[in-house]
Design a protein around this motif. Structure first.
Motif, PDB file in Angstrom:
ATOM      1  N   SER A  38       0.825  -1.206   0.000  1.00 30.82           N
ATOM      2  CA  SER A  38       0.000   0.000   0.000  1.00 30.82           C
ATOM      3  C   SER A  38       0.861   1.258   0.000  1.00 30.82           C
ATOM      4  CB  SER A  38      -0.958  -0.004   1.203  1.00 30.82           C
ATOM      5  OG  SER A  38      -0.282   0.274   2.423  1.00 30.82           O
ATOM      6  N   PHE A  42       1.018   3.971  -3.021  1.00 27.87           N
ATOM      7  CA  PHE A  42       0.810   5.393  -2.734  1.00 27.87           C
ATOM      8  C   PHE A  42       1.909   6.229  -3.382  1.00 27.87           C
ATOM      9  CE2 PHE A  42       1.986   9.120  -0.298  1.00 27.87           C
ATOM     10  CZ  PHE A  42       0.795   9.815  -0.204  1.00 27.87           C
ATOM     11  N   HIS A  50      -2.964  16.271  -5.838  1.00 28.06           N
ATOM     12  CA  HIS A  50      -3.315  15.903  -4.470  1.00 28.06           C
ATOM     13  C   HIS A  50      -2.715  16.865  -3.437  1.00 28.06           C
ATOM     14  CE1 HIS A  50      -3.905  11.825  -6.419  1.00 28.06           C
ATOM     15  NE2 HIS A  50      -5.062  12.060  -5.845  1.00 28.06           N
ATOM     16  N   ARG A 173       3.777   9.167   8.612  1.00 29.68           N
ATOM     17  CA  ARG A 173       2.929   7.971   8.670  1.00 29.68           C
ATOM     18  C   ARG A 173       3.599   6.857   9.465  1.00 29.68           C
ATOM     19  NH1 ARG A 173      -2.309   9.133   7.791  1.00 29.68           N
ATOM     20  NH2 ARG A 173      -2.458  10.666   6.105  1.00 29.68           N
ATOM     21  N   GLN A 285      -0.694   0.186   9.556  1.00 31.83           N
ATOM     22  CA  GLN A 285      -1.987   0.158   8.879  1.00 31.83           C
ATOM     23  C   GLN A 285      -1.777   0.422   7.391  1.00 31.83           C
ATOM     24  OE1 GLN A 285      -4.680   2.941  10.704  1.00 31.83           O
ATOM     25  NE2 GLN A 285      -4.287   2.192  12.775  1.00 31.83           N
ATOM     26  N   LEU A 286      -2.700  -0.082   6.595  1.00 29.28           N
ATOM     27  CA  LEU A 286      -2.651   0.176   5.160  1.00 29.28           C
ATOM     28  C   LEU A 286      -2.732   1.677   4.909  1.00 29.28           C
ATOM     29  CD1 LEU A 286      -5.136  -2.570   3.889  1.00 29.28           C
ATOM     30  CD2 LEU A 286      -2.649  -2.629   3.712  1.00 29.28           C
ATOM     31  N   LEU A 287      -2.004   2.133   3.903  1.00 31.50           N
ATOM     32  CA  LEU A 287      -2.044   3.546   3.534  1.00 31.50           C
ATOM     33  C   LEU A 287      -3.077   3.731   2.428  1.00 31.50           C
ATOM     34  CD1 LEU A 287      -0.874   6.336   3.986  1.00 31.50           C
ATOM     35  CD2 LEU A 287       0.929   5.806   2.339  1.00 31.50           C
ATOM     36  N   GLU A 288      -3.951   4.669   2.641  1.00 29.37           N
ATOM     37  CA  GLU A 288      -5.025   4.939   1.694  1.00 29.37           C
ATOM     38  C   GLU A 288      -4.472   5.263   0.315  1.00 29.37           C
ATOM     39  OE1 GLU A 288      -8.296   8.514   0.971  1.00 29.37           O
ATOM     40  OE2 GLU A 288      -7.185   8.368   2.850  1.00 29.37           O
ATOM     41  N   SER A 289      -5.078   4.694  -0.713  1.00 27.63           N
ATOM     42  CA  SER A 289      -4.642   4.965  -2.079  1.00 27.63           C
ATOM     43  C   SER A 289      -5.179   6.305  -2.544  1.00 27.63           C
ATOM     44  CB  SER A 289      -5.129   3.864  -3.018  1.00 27.63           C
ATOM     45  OG  SER A 289      -4.841   4.211  -4.364  1.00 27.63           O
ATOM     46  N   PRO A 290      -4.330   7.140  -3.117  1.00 23.39           N
ATOM     47  CA  PRO A 290      -4.819   8.449  -3.592  1.00 23.39           C
ATOM     48  C   PRO A 290      -5.753   8.327  -4.781  1.00 23.39           C
ATOM     49  CG  PRO A 290      -2.556   8.086  -4.287  1.00 23.39           C
ATOM     50  CD  PRO A 290      -2.894   6.968  -3.346  1.00 23.39           C
ATOM     51  N   ASN A 292      -8.359   6.656  -4.934  1.00 19.72           N
ATOM     52  CA  ASN A 292      -9.748   6.509  -4.493  1.00 19.72           C
ATOM     53  C   ASN A 292     -10.442   7.837  -4.243  1.00 19.72           C
ATOM     54  OD1 ASN A 292      -9.463   3.749  -4.568  1.00 19.72           O
ATOM     55  ND2 ASN A 292      -8.877   3.582  -2.413  1.00 19.72           N
ATOM     56  N   TYR A 295      -6.795  13.106  -1.133  1.00 21.95           N
ATOM     57  CA  TYR A 295      -5.897  12.610  -0.094  1.00 21.95           C
ATOM     58  C   TYR A 295      -5.466  13.788   0.758  1.00 21.95           C
ATOM     59  CZ  TYR A 295      -2.035  10.397   2.320  1.00 21.95           C
ATOM     60  OH  TYR A 295      -1.210   9.908   3.300  1.00 21.95           O
TER      61      TYR A 295
END
Length: 495
Positions: A38, A42, A50, A173, A285-290, A292, A295
Protein backbone atom coordinates in the motif's frame (compact mmCIF):
# COMPACT_ATOMS: atom_id res chain seq x y z
CA UNK A 1 12.13 -46.62 -3.93
CA UNK A 2 11.86 -42.94 -4.72
CA UNK A 3 8.73 -43.41 -6.81
CA UNK A 4 7.13 -45.49 -4.02
CA UNK A 5 7.83 -42.75 -1.47
CA UNK A 6 6.40 -40.17 -3.81
CA UNK A 7 3.21 -42.17 -4.04
CA UNK A 8 2.78 -42.90 -0.34
CA UNK A 9 3.95 -39.61 1.31
CA UNK A 10 1.17 -37.13 2.00
CA UNK A 11 1.83 -33.37 2.29
CA UNK A 12 1.70 -31.96 5.79
CA UNK A 13 -1.28 -29.74 4.96
CA UNK A 14 -3.24 -32.80 3.73
CA UNK A 15 -2.30 -34.89 6.77
CA UNK A 16 -3.69 -32.14 9.00
CA UNK A 17 -6.94 -31.98 7.08
CA UNK A 18 -6.29 -28.52 5.67
CA UNK A 19 -7.11 -27.30 2.22
CA UNK A 20 -4.05 -26.40 0.20
CA UNK A 21 -5.38 -23.03 -0.95
CA UNK A 22 -6.01 -21.97 2.66
CA UNK A 23 -2.39 -22.68 3.57
CA UNK A 24 -1.12 -20.74 0.59
CA UNK A 25 -3.26 -17.73 1.47
CA UNK A 26 -1.77 -17.70 4.96
CA UNK A 27 1.78 -17.90 3.65
CA UNK A 28 1.37 -15.61 0.66
CA UNK A 29 -1.05 -12.75 1.26
CA UNK A 30 -2.13 -10.97 -1.88
CA UNK A 31 0.37 -8.13 -2.52
CA UNK A 32 -2.34 -5.51 -2.52
CA UNK A 33 -3.34 -6.57 1.01
CA UNK A 34 0.02 -5.77 2.60
CA UNK A 35 1.04 -2.54 4.30
CA UNK A 36 4.26 -2.48 2.31
CA UNK A 37 2.43 -2.74 -1.00
CA UNK A 38 0.00 0.00 0.00
CA UNK A 39 2.93 2.35 0.68
CA UNK A 40 4.55 1.45 -2.64
CA UNK A 41 1.30 2.06 -4.48
CA UNK A 42 0.81 5.39 -2.73
CA UNK A 43 4.29 6.62 -3.70
CA UNK A 44 3.79 5.59 -7.30
CA UNK A 45 0.21 6.81 -7.71
CA UNK A 46 0.20 10.15 -5.89
CA UNK A 47 -0.11 13.16 -8.21
CA UNK A 48 0.56 16.91 -7.93
CA UNK A 49 -3.17 17.62 -7.87
CA UNK A 50 -3.32 15.90 -4.47
CA UNK A 51 -1.25 18.75 -2.98
CA UNK A 52 -3.63 21.25 -1.40
CA UNK A 53 -2.85 25.00 -1.24
CA UNK A 54 -2.09 24.59 2.48
CA UNK A 55 0.39 21.76 1.86
CA UNK A 56 2.06 23.68 -0.96
CA UNK A 57 2.41 26.77 1.22
CA UNK A 58 3.79 24.89 4.21
CA UNK A 59 6.16 22.72 2.20
CA UNK A 60 7.62 25.73 0.37
CA UNK A 61 8.34 27.29 3.76
CA UNK A 62 10.12 24.09 4.74
CA UNK A 63 12.21 24.11 1.54
CA UNK A 64 13.23 27.73 2.10
CA UNK A 65 14.14 27.18 5.75
CA UNK A 66 16.06 23.99 5.00
CA UNK A 67 18.13 25.64 2.28
CA UNK A 68 18.93 28.51 4.65
CA UNK A 69 20.13 26.32 7.50
CA UNK A 70 22.09 24.25 4.97
CA UNK A 71 23.84 27.35 3.67
CA UNK A 72 24.92 28.59 7.10
CA UNK A 73 25.73 24.99 8.01
CA UNK A 74 28.25 24.93 5.17
CA UNK A 75 30.47 27.20 7.29
CA UNK A 76 30.85 24.67 10.13
CA UNK A 77 33.82 22.46 10.94
CA UNK A 78 31.84 19.23 10.67
CA UNK A 79 30.65 20.14 7.16
CA UNK A 80 34.22 20.94 6.11
CA UNK A 81 35.42 17.56 7.41
CA UNK A 82 32.65 15.73 5.55
CA UNK A 83 33.32 17.63 2.31
CA UNK A 84 37.08 17.05 2.47
CA UNK A 85 36.49 13.35 3.09
CA UNK A 86 34.26 13.07 0.01
CA UNK A 87 36.69 15.02 -2.17
CA UNK A 88 39.76 13.08 -1.05
CA UNK A 89 38.36 9.56 -0.87
CA UNK A 90 36.19 9.46 -4.00
CA UNK A 91 36.91 10.14 -7.67
CA UNK A 92 35.63 13.50 -8.97
CA UNK A 93 32.10 13.37 -10.33
CA UNK A 94 30.88 16.89 -11.09
CA UNK A 95 27.11 16.46 -11.15
CA UNK A 96 25.35 17.80 -8.05
CA UNK A 97 25.89 21.12 -6.28
CA UNK A 98 27.16 21.58 -2.74
CA UNK A 99 25.65 24.12 -0.35
CA UNK A 100 27.70 27.28 -0.01
CA UNK A 101 30.57 26.21 -2.29
CA UNK A 102 30.47 27.84 -5.69
CA UNK A 103 31.90 25.62 -8.38
CA UNK A 104 32.08 22.56 -6.13
CA UNK A 105 30.15 19.51 -7.30
CA UNK A 106 30.05 15.87 -6.24
CA UNK A 107 28.28 12.71 -7.26
CA UNK A 108 24.55 12.85 -6.43
CA UNK A 109 24.85 10.53 -3.44
CA UNK A 110 27.82 12.38 -1.97
CA UNK A 111 26.16 15.76 -2.53
CA UNK A 112 23.08 14.47 -0.71
CA UNK A 113 25.37 13.38 2.12
CA UNK A 114 27.34 16.61 2.62
CA UNK A 115 24.28 18.84 2.16
CA UNK A 116 22.42 16.73 4.71
CA UNK A 117 25.35 17.15 7.10
CA UNK A 118 25.27 20.91 6.52
CA UNK A 119 21.55 21.04 7.25
CA UNK A 120 21.90 19.44 10.69
CA UNK A 121 25.41 20.65 11.58
CA UNK A 122 24.04 23.39 13.87
CA UNK A 123 20.78 21.64 14.87
CA UNK A 124 18.95 24.51 13.19
CA UNK A 125 16.65 22.44 10.96
CA UNK A 126 12.90 21.95 11.28
CA UNK A 127 11.30 19.49 13.71
CA UNK A 128 7.95 17.73 13.57
CA UNK A 129 5.80 15.59 15.82
CA UNK A 130 6.29 12.69 16.34
CA UNK A 131 9.85 13.82 16.92
CA UNK A 132 12.08 13.93 13.85
CA UNK A 133 13.83 16.40 11.51
CA UNK A 134 11.96 15.73 8.27
CA UNK A 135 13.33 18.17 5.68
CA UNK A 136 17.07 17.64 6.13
CA UNK A 137 16.84 13.98 5.17
CA UNK A 138 14.71 14.60 2.07
CA UNK A 139 15.56 17.93 0.44
CA UNK A 140 19.30 17.29 -0.19
CA UNK A 141 18.47 13.96 -1.85
CA UNK A 142 15.76 15.45 -4.07
CA UNK A 143 18.04 18.36 -5.06
CA UNK A 144 20.93 16.00 -5.86
CA UNK A 145 18.69 13.73 -7.92
CA UNK A 146 17.26 16.72 -9.80
CA UNK A 147 20.81 17.84 -10.59
CA UNK A 148 21.47 14.35 -11.95
CA UNK A 149 18.58 14.43 -14.41
CA UNK A 150 19.19 15.56 -18.03
CA UNK A 151 18.88 19.28 -18.71
CA UNK A 152 15.94 18.68 -21.03
CA UNK A 153 14.14 16.48 -18.51
CA UNK A 154 14.24 18.33 -15.20
CA UNK A 155 11.12 17.91 -13.05
CA UNK A 156 8.62 20.71 -12.82
CA UNK A 157 8.41 22.66 -9.61
CA UNK A 158 5.19 20.84 -8.76
CA UNK A 159 6.77 17.44 -9.34
CA UNK A 160 9.70 18.50 -7.17
CA UNK A 161 7.34 19.57 -4.37
CA UNK A 162 5.33 16.38 -4.76
CA UNK A 163 8.44 14.24 -4.27
CA UNK A 164 9.47 16.35 -1.27
CA UNK A 165 6.03 16.01 0.31
CA UNK A 166 5.98 12.25 -0.28
CA UNK A 167 9.23 12.05 1.69
CA UNK A 168 7.77 14.07 4.53
CA UNK A 169 4.52 12.08 4.50
CA UNK A 170 6.32 8.72 4.74
CA UNK A 171 8.13 9.83 7.89
CA UNK A 172 4.97 11.06 9.57
CA UNK A 173 2.93 7.97 8.67
CA UNK A 174 5.55 5.51 9.89
CA UNK A 175 6.07 7.31 13.20
CA UNK A 176 2.35 7.45 13.89
CA UNK A 177 2.30 3.64 13.97
CA UNK A 178 4.21 3.75 17.28
CA UNK A 179 3.46 5.36 20.64
CA UNK A 180 7.16 5.26 21.50
CA UNK A 181 7.92 7.45 18.48
CA UNK A 182 5.83 10.29 19.93
CA UNK A 183 8.33 10.92 22.75
CA UNK A 184 11.78 12.49 22.81
CA UNK A 185 14.00 9.58 21.67
CA UNK A 186 16.21 7.45 23.89
CA UNK A 187 17.53 4.58 21.74
CA UNK A 188 18.14 5.86 18.20
CA UNK A 189 17.94 9.17 16.36
CA UNK A 190 14.61 9.09 14.45
CA UNK A 191 15.75 10.86 11.25
CA UNK A 192 18.39 8.17 10.79
CA UNK A 193 15.50 5.70 10.46
CA UNK A 194 12.37 7.40 9.15
CA UNK A 195 14.47 10.02 7.35
CA UNK A 196 16.16 7.31 5.31
CA UNK A 197 12.74 5.89 4.45
CA UNK A 198 11.47 9.36 3.54
CA UNK A 199 14.45 10.05 1.31
CA UNK A 200 13.94 6.74 -0.48
CA UNK A 201 10.23 7.45 -0.99
CA UNK A 202 10.85 10.97 -2.30
CA UNK A 203 13.49 9.80 -4.75
CA UNK A 204 11.36 6.85 -5.87
CA UNK A 205 8.53 9.31 -6.61
CA UNK A 206 10.86 11.65 -8.53
CA UNK A 207 12.18 8.69 -10.55
CA UNK A 208 8.58 7.62 -11.34
CA UNK A 209 9.21 4.08 -10.13
CA UNK A 210 6.37 1.57 -10.31
CA UNK A 211 4.59 0.40 -7.14
CA UNK A 212 6.75 -2.70 -6.73
CA UNK A 213 9.98 -0.75 -7.16
CA UNK A 214 8.77 1.85 -4.65
CA UNK A 215 8.11 -0.91 -2.11
CA UNK A 216 11.57 -2.35 -2.72
CA UNK A 217 13.13 1.11 -2.31
CA UNK A 218 11.58 1.34 1.16
CA UNK A 219 12.74 -2.16 2.07
CA UNK A 220 16.28 -1.47 0.88
CA UNK A 221 16.31 1.79 2.85
CA UNK A 222 15.30 -0.09 6.02
CA UNK A 223 18.51 -2.11 5.72
CA UNK A 224 20.52 1.11 5.59
CA UNK A 225 18.85 2.88 8.52
CA UNK A 226 19.69 3.65 12.13
CA UNK A 227 22.06 5.60 14.40
CA UNK A 228 22.34 5.51 18.22
CA UNK A 229 21.44 8.42 20.46
CA UNK A 230 24.84 8.17 22.16
CA UNK A 231 26.18 10.27 19.28
CA UNK A 232 23.82 13.14 20.01
CA UNK A 233 25.65 16.33 21.00
CA UNK A 234 28.75 15.27 19.04
CA UNK A 235 30.10 16.04 15.57
CA UNK A 236 28.70 12.71 14.41
CA UNK A 237 25.05 13.64 14.93
CA UNK A 238 24.88 15.64 11.66
CA UNK A 239 26.10 12.51 9.88
CA UNK A 240 22.73 10.93 10.77
CA UNK A 241 20.91 13.37 8.50
CA UNK A 242 23.59 13.19 5.82
CA UNK A 243 23.44 9.42 5.75
CA UNK A 244 19.64 9.38 5.75
CA UNK A 245 19.59 11.60 2.68
CA UNK A 246 22.36 9.74 0.87
CA UNK A 247 21.27 6.19 1.69
CA UNK A 248 17.63 6.87 0.86
CA UNK A 249 18.73 8.12 -2.56
CA UNK A 250 20.90 5.04 -3.01
CA UNK A 251 17.99 2.78 -2.05
CA UNK A 252 15.78 4.34 -4.73
CA UNK A 253 18.52 4.13 -7.35
CA UNK A 254 19.16 0.46 -6.51
CA UNK A 255 15.46 -0.29 -6.74
CA UNK A 256 15.34 1.45 -10.11
CA UNK A 257 18.04 -0.97 -11.28
CA UNK A 258 15.97 -3.95 -10.21
CA UNK A 259 17.37 -4.76 -6.76
CA UNK A 260 14.70 -6.42 -4.61
CA UNK A 261 14.13 -6.68 -0.87
CA UNK A 262 11.46 -7.91 1.52
CA UNK A 263 7.90 -7.34 0.24
CA UNK A 264 6.72 -7.25 3.86
CA UNK A 265 9.22 -4.82 5.38
CA UNK A 266 6.49 -2.52 6.76
CA UNK A 267 4.16 -5.30 7.85
CA UNK A 268 4.03 -6.80 11.33
CA UNK A 269 5.14 -10.40 10.72
CA UNK A 270 5.37 -12.56 13.83
CA UNK A 271 8.86 -13.90 14.46
CA UNK A 272 10.57 -11.84 11.74
CA UNK A 273 11.40 -8.21 12.48
CA UNK A 274 10.87 -5.71 9.70
CA UNK A 275 10.40 -2.03 10.44
CA UNK A 276 9.27 -3.04 13.92
CA UNK A 277 12.92 -3.74 14.70
CA UNK A 278 13.08 0.01 15.39
CA UNK A 279 9.75 0.46 17.19
CA UNK A 280 8.68 -2.48 19.33
CA UNK A 281 5.12 -1.15 19.70
CA UNK A 282 4.79 -0.66 15.93
CA UNK A 283 1.23 -1.35 14.69
CA UNK A 284 1.08 -0.56 10.96
CA UNK A 285 -1.99 0.16 8.88
CA UNK A 286 -2.65 0.18 5.16
CA UNK A 287 -2.04 3.55 3.53
CA UNK A 288 -5.02 4.94 1.69
CA UNK A 289 -4.64 4.96 -2.08
CA UNK A 290 -4.82 8.45 -3.59
CA UNK A 291 -6.61 6.98 -6.61
CA UNK A 292 -9.75 6.51 -4.49
CA UNK A 293 -10.37 10.23 -4.42
CA UNK A 294 -8.77 13.08 -2.51
CA UNK A 295 -5.90 12.61 -0.09
CA UNK A 296 -5.05 14.67 2.98
CA UNK A 297 -1.36 14.93 3.77
CA UNK A 298 -0.34 15.01 7.41
CA UNK A 299 1.27 18.40 6.80
CA UNK A 300 -2.23 19.77 6.22
CA UNK A 301 -3.30 18.59 9.69
CA UNK A 302 -0.15 19.69 11.53
CA UNK A 303 2.23 22.49 10.64
CA UNK A 304 6.01 22.30 11.00
CA UNK A 305 8.16 23.53 13.88
CA UNK A 306 10.86 26.04 12.90
CA UNK A 307 13.70 26.98 15.24
CA UNK A 308 14.62 30.58 15.98
CA UNK A 309 18.10 29.63 17.16
CA UNK A 310 20.39 26.64 16.45
CA UNK A 311 19.79 24.12 19.22
CA UNK A 312 17.75 21.05 20.11
CA UNK A 313 14.03 21.81 19.97
CA UNK A 314 13.56 21.28 23.72
CA UNK A 315 15.87 24.22 24.37
CA UNK A 316 13.32 26.65 22.94
CA UNK A 317 10.95 26.19 25.88
CA UNK A 318 13.54 26.93 28.57
CA UNK A 319 15.10 29.75 26.56
CA UNK A 320 11.77 31.55 26.22
CA UNK A 321 10.96 31.00 29.89
CA UNK A 322 14.38 32.34 30.94
CA UNK A 323 14.08 35.29 28.56
CA UNK A 324 10.86 36.32 30.33
CA UNK A 325 12.73 36.32 33.66
CA UNK A 326 15.51 38.38 32.07
CA UNK A 327 12.89 40.90 31.00
CA UNK A 328 11.54 41.10 34.55
CA UNK A 329 15.02 41.70 35.98
CA UNK A 330 15.91 44.37 33.44
CA UNK A 331 12.49 45.94 33.90
CA UNK A 332 13.12 46.69 37.58
CA UNK A 333 16.09 48.86 36.68
CA UNK A 334 18.96 46.42 37.08
CA UNK A 335 20.21 47.19 33.58
CA UNK A 336 21.84 43.81 33.14
CA UNK A 337 21.66 40.43 34.78
CA UNK A 338 24.63 39.77 37.02
CA UNK A 339 25.44 36.38 38.60
CA UNK A 340 25.99 38.26 41.85
CA UNK A 341 22.23 38.86 42.05
CA UNK A 342 21.31 35.19 41.64
CA UNK A 343 21.25 32.68 44.47
CA UNK A 344 19.97 29.67 42.53
CA UNK A 345 18.12 28.67 39.36
CA UNK A 346 15.55 25.88 39.15
CA UNK A 347 14.51 24.42 35.79
CA UNK A 348 11.32 22.37 35.57
CA UNK A 349 11.76 20.33 32.41
CA UNK A 350 11.01 16.84 31.06
CA UNK A 351 13.32 13.99 31.98
CA UNK A 352 15.62 13.36 29.03
CA UNK A 353 19.17 12.29 29.71
CA UNK A 354 20.90 13.45 26.55
CA UNK A 355 19.74 17.07 26.91
CA UNK A 356 20.55 17.28 30.63
CA UNK A 357 24.13 18.59 30.40
CA UNK A 358 25.10 20.74 33.40
CA UNK A 359 28.50 21.86 32.07
CA UNK A 360 28.75 21.52 28.27
CA UNK A 361 32.27 21.37 26.90
CA UNK A 362 31.60 21.99 23.20
CA UNK A 363 29.16 23.82 20.94
CA UNK A 364 27.42 20.52 20.19
CA UNK A 365 26.93 19.77 23.89
CA UNK A 366 25.77 23.34 24.47
CA UNK A 367 23.09 22.91 21.80
CA UNK A 368 21.81 19.94 23.82
CA UNK A 369 21.86 21.46 27.31
CA UNK A 370 18.81 22.71 29.18
CA UNK A 371 21.15 24.43 31.62
CA UNK A 372 23.24 26.25 29.03
CA UNK A 373 20.34 27.59 27.01
CA UNK A 374 18.41 28.74 30.08
CA UNK A 375 21.44 30.59 31.48
CA UNK A 376 22.31 32.14 28.09
CA UNK A 377 18.76 33.51 27.76
CA UNK A 378 18.80 34.68 31.37
CA UNK A 379 21.98 36.68 30.75
CA UNK A 380 21.25 38.00 27.27
CA UNK A 381 17.47 37.92 26.94
CA UNK A 382 17.73 35.56 23.95
CA UNK A 383 19.72 32.72 22.40
CA UNK A 384 21.28 33.31 18.97
CA UNK A 385 23.78 31.81 16.55
CA UNK A 386 26.52 33.68 18.43
CA UNK A 387 25.56 32.06 21.75
CA UNK A 388 27.44 28.91 20.75
CA UNK A 389 30.82 30.40 19.91
CA UNK A 390 33.74 29.35 22.16
CA UNK A 391 33.91 32.84 23.65
CA UNK A 392 30.21 32.79 24.58
CA UNK A 393 30.33 29.25 25.97
CA UNK A 394 33.29 29.99 28.23
CA UNK A 395 32.44 33.46 29.53
CA UNK A 396 32.75 33.72 33.33
CA UNK A 397 29.23 35.05 33.98
CA UNK A 398 27.69 32.09 32.17
CA UNK A 399 29.86 29.56 33.98
CA UNK A 400 28.92 31.16 37.32
CA UNK A 401 25.20 30.78 36.56
CA UNK A 402 25.59 27.18 35.38
CA UNK A 403 27.00 26.33 38.80
CA UNK A 404 23.71 27.40 40.42
CA UNK A 405 21.27 25.41 38.28
CA UNK A 406 19.17 22.49 39.52
CA UNK A 407 16.62 20.46 37.57
CA UNK A 408 13.21 19.11 38.51
CA UNK A 409 11.14 16.73 36.37
CA UNK A 410 7.45 17.22 37.24
CA UNK A 411 5.11 14.34 36.48
CA UNK A 412 2.93 16.62 34.37
CA UNK A 413 5.86 17.53 32.07
CA UNK A 414 6.36 14.58 29.68
CA UNK A 415 9.29 14.17 27.28
CA UNK A 416 7.03 14.90 24.35
CA UNK A 417 7.27 17.95 22.07
CA UNK A 418 3.49 18.19 21.86
CA UNK A 419 2.87 18.38 25.62
CA UNK A 420 6.04 19.51 27.41
CA UNK A 421 6.66 22.90 28.98
CA UNK A 422 9.66 24.77 30.31
CA UNK A 423 9.69 26.66 33.62
CA UNK A 424 12.56 28.72 35.02
CA UNK A 425 12.51 29.84 38.66
CA UNK A 426 15.22 32.27 39.75
CA UNK A 427 15.80 32.97 43.45
CA UNK A 428 17.65 36.24 44.02
CA UNK A 429 20.17 36.83 46.78
CA UNK A 430 17.64 38.98 48.63
CA UNK A 431 15.10 36.14 48.66
CA UNK A 432 12.80 37.34 45.86
CA UNK A 433 11.65 34.63 43.45
CA UNK A 434 11.00 35.27 39.76
CA UNK A 435 9.40 32.65 37.53
CA UNK A 436 8.98 32.34 33.79
CA UNK A 437 7.08 29.61 31.99
CA UNK A 438 6.70 28.66 28.33
CA UNK A 439 4.03 26.22 27.17
CA UNK A 440 4.34 26.86 23.41
CA UNK A 441 7.32 28.76 22.06
CA UNK A 442 7.19 30.98 18.97
CA UNK A 443 8.07 28.69 16.08
CA UNK A 444 6.27 25.60 17.41
CA UNK A 445 3.71 24.03 15.04
CA UNK A 446 0.96 25.41 17.29
CA UNK A 447 2.49 28.90 17.08
CA UNK A 448 4.31 28.96 13.74
CA UNK A 449 6.71 31.62 12.56
CA UNK A 450 5.12 34.22 10.32
CA UNK A 451 6.36 34.46 6.75
CA UNK A 452 8.17 37.63 7.75
CA UNK A 453 9.97 35.87 10.62
CA UNK A 454 10.82 32.85 8.48
CA UNK A 455 12.26 35.00 5.72
CA UNK A 456 14.25 37.02 8.24
CA UNK A 457 15.77 33.79 9.53
CA UNK A 458 16.51 32.68 5.97
CA UNK A 459 18.19 35.98 5.09
CA UNK A 460 20.32 35.91 8.24
CA UNK A 461 21.46 32.38 7.44
CA UNK A 462 21.88 32.56 3.69
CA UNK A 463 23.67 35.92 3.63
CA UNK A 464 26.54 34.35 5.57
CA UNK A 465 27.61 32.72 2.28
CA UNK A 466 25.57 34.36 -0.52
CA UNK A 467 25.27 37.96 -1.71
CA UNK A 468 21.99 39.58 -0.73
CA UNK A 469 20.69 39.83 -4.30
CA UNK A 470 21.06 36.08 -4.75
CA UNK A 471 19.35 35.49 -1.42
CA UNK A 472 16.37 37.52 -2.58
CA UNK A 473 16.23 35.60 -5.86
CA UNK A 474 16.18 32.34 -3.91
CA UNK A 475 13.24 33.57 -1.85
CA UNK A 476 11.37 34.44 -5.04
CA UNK A 477 12.20 31.14 -6.77
CA UNK A 478 11.04 29.03 -3.83
CA UNK A 479 7.86 31.07 -3.50
CA UNK A 480 7.09 30.44 -7.19
CA UNK A 481 8.27 26.82 -7.17
CA UNK A 482 4.84 25.30 -7.78
CA UNK A 483 4.49 27.49 -10.88
CA UNK A 484 7.86 26.69 -12.49
CA UNK A 485 7.91 24.53 -15.61
CA UNK A 486 11.17 22.97 -14.43
CA UNK A 487 13.57 23.28 -11.52
CA UNK A 488 16.53 24.75 -13.37
CA UNK A 489 15.92 28.17 -11.83
CA UNK A 490 16.21 26.72 -8.31
CA UNK A 491 19.31 24.70 -9.16
CA UNK A 492 20.93 27.75 -10.77
CA UNK A 493 20.57 29.80 -7.60
CA UNK A 494 22.12 27.02 -5.51
CA UNK A 495 25.11 26.77 -7.84
Amino acid sequence: MISMLQKTMRPVWAARGLHKSAVEVLKHPAPEDTVTASFGKFISDIKPEHLSPVVLHRSKRMVLDSIGVGLIGSTTDVFELALQYCQHMYAPDDISSVYGRRGTKLSPTLAAFVNGVATHSMDFDDTWHPATHPSGAVLPAVLALTDMMPANNKPSGLDFLLAFNVGIEMQGRLMRFSNEAHNIPKRFHPPSVVGTMGSAAACARLLSLDPSQCSHALAIAASLAGAPMANAATQSKPLHIGNASRLGLEAALLASRGLEASPLILDAVAGVAGFNAFYEDYVPQLLESPTNGGYMFLLEEQDMGFKRFPAHLGMHWVADAAASVHKLLVGVGLGKVSPGLVQDILLRVPKSKYINRPFPQSEHEARHSFQFNACSALLDGEVTVQSFTPAAINRPDLLALLDRVCLEHPHDNPANFNYMYGEVQVTLVGGDILTGRCDTFYGHWRNPLTNESLRKKFRNNAEVVLPSEKVERLIDVVEDLDRLGNCRALLLQLQ
